[in-house]
Write a protein that holds these residues in place. Sequence first.
Motif, PDB file in Angstrom:
ATOM      1  N   LYS A 158       0.825  -1.210   0.000  1.00 42.21           N
ATOM      2  CA  LYS A 158       0.000   0.000   0.000  1.00 42.21           C
ATOM      3  C   LYS A 158       0.857   1.257   0.000  1.00 42.21           C
ATOM      4  CE  LYS A 158      -3.878  -2.023   2.426  1.00 42.21           C
ATOM      5  NZ  LYS A 158      -4.397  -2.230   3.780  1.00 42.21           N
ATOM      6  N   LYS A 159       0.204   2.358  -0.357  1.00 40.09           N
ATOM      7  CA  LYS A 159       0.870   3.657  -0.336  1.00 40.09           C
ATOM      8  C   LYS A 159       0.736   4.273   1.062  1.00 40.09           C
ATOM      9  CE  LYS A 159      -1.505   5.058  -3.898  1.00 40.09           C
ATOM     10  NZ  LYS A 159      -2.008   5.735  -5.120  1.00 40.09           N
ATOM     11  N   ASP A 172      -0.989   6.646   2.106  1.00 37.89           N
ATOM     12  CA  ASP A 172      -2.365   6.977   2.516  1.00 37.89           C
ATOM     13  C   ASP A 172      -3.226   5.731   2.745  1.00 37.89           C
ATOM     14  OD1 ASP A 172      -2.931   5.964   0.024  1.00 37.89           O
ATOM     15  OD2 ASP A 172      -3.681   7.851  -0.825  1.00 37.89           O
ATOM     16  N   SER A 199      -4.003   3.395   0.602  1.00 41.48           N
ATOM     17  CA  SER A 199      -4.635   2.812  -0.593  1.00 41.48           C
ATOM     18  C   SER A 199      -3.655   1.876  -1.292  1.00 41.48           C
ATOM     19  CB  SER A 199      -5.095   3.918  -1.539  1.00 41.48           C
ATOM     20  OG  SER A 199      -3.970   4.624  -2.013  1.00 41.48           O
ATOM     21  N   CYS A 246      -1.738  -5.209  -8.604  1.00 40.08           N
ATOM     22  CA  CYS A 246      -1.310  -4.994  -7.229  1.00 40.08           C
ATOM     23  C   CYS A 246      -0.095  -5.880  -6.971  1.00 40.08           C
ATOM     24  CB  CYS A 246      -2.427  -5.384  -6.271  1.00 40.08           C
ATOM     25  SG  CYS A 246      -3.846  -4.339  -6.513  1.00 40.08           S
TER      26      CYS A 246
END
Length: 696
Positions: free
Chosen positions: A265-266, A268, A270, A282
Motif C-alpha cells: 500500500k501507499k 495513505d 490505498s 497490485c
Amino acid sequence: MIRKYTFGSPADTGAVVQSIPAEAGDLPFFSVSFPEGGEPGTVAFTLNLNPEDILWGLGETLRGMNKRGGRYRSWNVDETQHTDDRQNIYASHNLLVVFGPGRLFAVYLDDPGLVTWDLGFTRSDQAVITSANGDLNLYLLEEESLNELARSFRRLTGRSYLPPRWAFGYIQSRWGYASEEDIRTVVAEHRKRHIPLDGVCMDIDYMDGFRNFTWNRGTFPDLKGLNADLRRDHVRLIPIIDAGVKLEEGYAAYDSGVREDAFCKKADGSLFVAAVWPGRCCFPDFLNPEARAWFGDQYRPLLEAGVEGFWNDMNEPSLFYSDEGLAECFSVLDARKEGAGDAEIMGALRSALGSLANSPEDYRRFYHRVGDRLIRHDKVHNLYGAGMTRATAEGLRRFGPEKRWLLFSRSSFVGAHRYGGLWQGDNISWWQHLKLALQMLPNMNLCGFLFCGCDLGGFAGDTTEDLLARFLQLGVFTPLMRNHSAIHTRDQEIYRFSTWEKMRDTVTVRYALLPFLYSEFMKAALSDGLYFRPLAFDWSDDPRACRVEDQLLLGESCMIAPVLEPNALGRSVYLPEDMLMIRFRSAVDYDLIPLEKGDHYVELALHEFPLFVRKNRIVLLCPGGESAETLDDTRLTALGWIPDGAAYDFYRDDGTDPSPSPDQITRITAAAGPSLRRSFTAPKDFPECRIPDPAE
Ligand code: MIG
C-alpha cells in the motif's frame, strides 16, 4: 573466521542464517567514511587495491569474471540490455572476494537497499563500496583458501536449493506457446526425432489474460489431462508466474489478496497500483509472512493439475508504469505541446517516456508491513524477488513436503539461494552473450546459486544455427539446460534447423553425463561447495590460471572450455596440469586425448566440444536416454587418464527426496593402467565398486 560489523539499524534480510555477535573494534582492510552530498546516512567503505588483486563475486552482474575495473549497482531491475555499460540487472548479491599476493578475504554487505561498487573504476588502486541507506551488517570472511572462503560464506548464508533430478534434463521454452496444441507439437517433434526432453516451459501466453494462477480454458481446456499425457511421456510442464496480480474484482487471486490484506500500500493506505502485462496490478507484500503464505497457496490450482515446477518472473518488481507516473508523464508531454519545433523537444519527450518504467519515484510510493512497522519499498527494494521465491518454495513445500520441486526465479538476493535457482534473464542471440553466460556462472555459484543457466540460443534477436549449437555445448554442463527465446524472434527449437541431428547429438551427451553431473551438483550442494568456479580456486599459485576468463572448473575434477566465437574450428586452452580431453560429438562418439600441462590449441569443429578431466580422476557416462527418469545409472563407462588409478565417490538418490543424506555414495575405484575407457556395472546398493584395467 567470520566477523560482523553493524552500521546504523539494519533490517533483517533473511540472507544470513548464522548468528554472529557484532565486533566492537574497527573494521580491518577498509576505511569507513560518511560522504556528504548523498542521502543522509550514506556510508562508504574504501579498500586499497594492490596491482595484482583480483576481485570475484557480485553474483549475477555483467562484465567479466574478475569484476575489477568496473562499476556495479546492487539495485534489482528488469534490464533488457546486457551490455558492459549497465551496472545492474535482476539481482543483488553483495559478496566480494579479494584475492592477491598475501591477501585473501571476502566482504558481504547484508543490505537490502542501493549499494554501489566502484571497483577500480574511479581510481584503479581503490575499491569504494557505498551503501545508500547506511543501515547494514557487514561480514568479513577470512579463510586459508578460496574454496574454504566459498564454503564459509555458504555456512553463513545456508545450504543451496536442491532441485529434483528431472530438472537436470533438457527443457524447451519459448514466449509464444499459446495452446495445448503448441505444447504437444513441441513434445512430439522432440520425441519423434529422439531429441531428449524433460520439460516444456509455459510462458505468459498460457494464462487467462495474464492473470497469475489461471489458464486460458479455450486454449488449455484440460490442463490436468495434458499434464498426465506428458508425464506418461516423461515430460513436465513448467508454467511461469509473474509478481504482479491483476487488479480486477471477481478474479480470485485479487479478491483473496485484498481480503488477506496481502498487497503493498501507499502512505495513505490505498493500494499501490502499476501496470505490467495484465494491465493494472497490485503487488504482493513478499516481506510479510502472512502475505507470503497467502501467495504460496495460490499455486494450488496448478499443483492440483499436476505441475511440479515453476519459473517466477518480473519480480524486481518490474513496473511498466504507475498511475501517478503515467499522469506525470502526460503532463510533461502536454506542457511540451507548445514547444514543437524546439531542437531539444525530442530529448525531453524521450526522457519523459523513458523514465516511466521501473522509476525510482514509484519504488518510493509503496510500503511493506514488517511486524508493526511500515518500511518504504526503496529501503528494501532488493528483497522483493527473494521474497517471492521464498513464498513460492514454502507454498510448494506445504503442498508436497515429500518431494523436491523445480523453481527458478529472475530476481534474487542472497538467501533466495536456499529456496530456488536462477536463470540469467533476457540475453540476446549474440556471441558476446555466450561468453557472458559462462563468466556469470562462477560468481553466481559463489553467492550460493548453484542451480542456474542462461537462455540457450539467446532470448532476444534471431539466433543462428552455429550460435545455438555452441550455446547448447555450454548448456550440456549448466545445471539448468533450457532453450528459451522471445516472441516474434526466429524459431529456436532444435528441430527447426537443418543440422538438428548434430544438435540432438550434443543433447545426448548431457543425458549420458547426467548421473555424473547430478552427482557433482549434489555433492557440491550438500557440502556447501561450488559446482562451477574460476580456475584460481584450485590453482591459486599459478598466476596464469588465476587470470583465465573463458574456462571454468566443474565439480571435483573437470574443466570446461567451450568455443565462444563464430566460425571457429577450435580454440586455445590453458591446462594448469595434465588432463584428458574428451572431445564429444555425441554420447557414443568421442575422442580421448591426453594432454600435458600448458597451452594447447585444440581443434573443435562446429559440432564438437570438449570436457577436460584432471589426470588420475574419472568421469562416468551412462548409456543415455531421452528423459532423466528413464536413465540407467548402473551400466557405466569410466573415462579417465589414470596411470596411478582413481577413486570417485558417486552420489545417487531417488532424485526427489527433500532431505537427502550425503552418504548415498558408491565408491568407485579404478585400477591404475593405460586404458582410457572402461565399462562396468555399478551395484546400486553397495558402497564399493572396483573397476579393473581391461589389460589386467
Ligand atoms: O517483459 O514472459 O525474462 O524470459 O519470456 C518480458 C515473457 C517478460 C521476461 C522474461 C522472459 C519471458 C518474458 N518476460
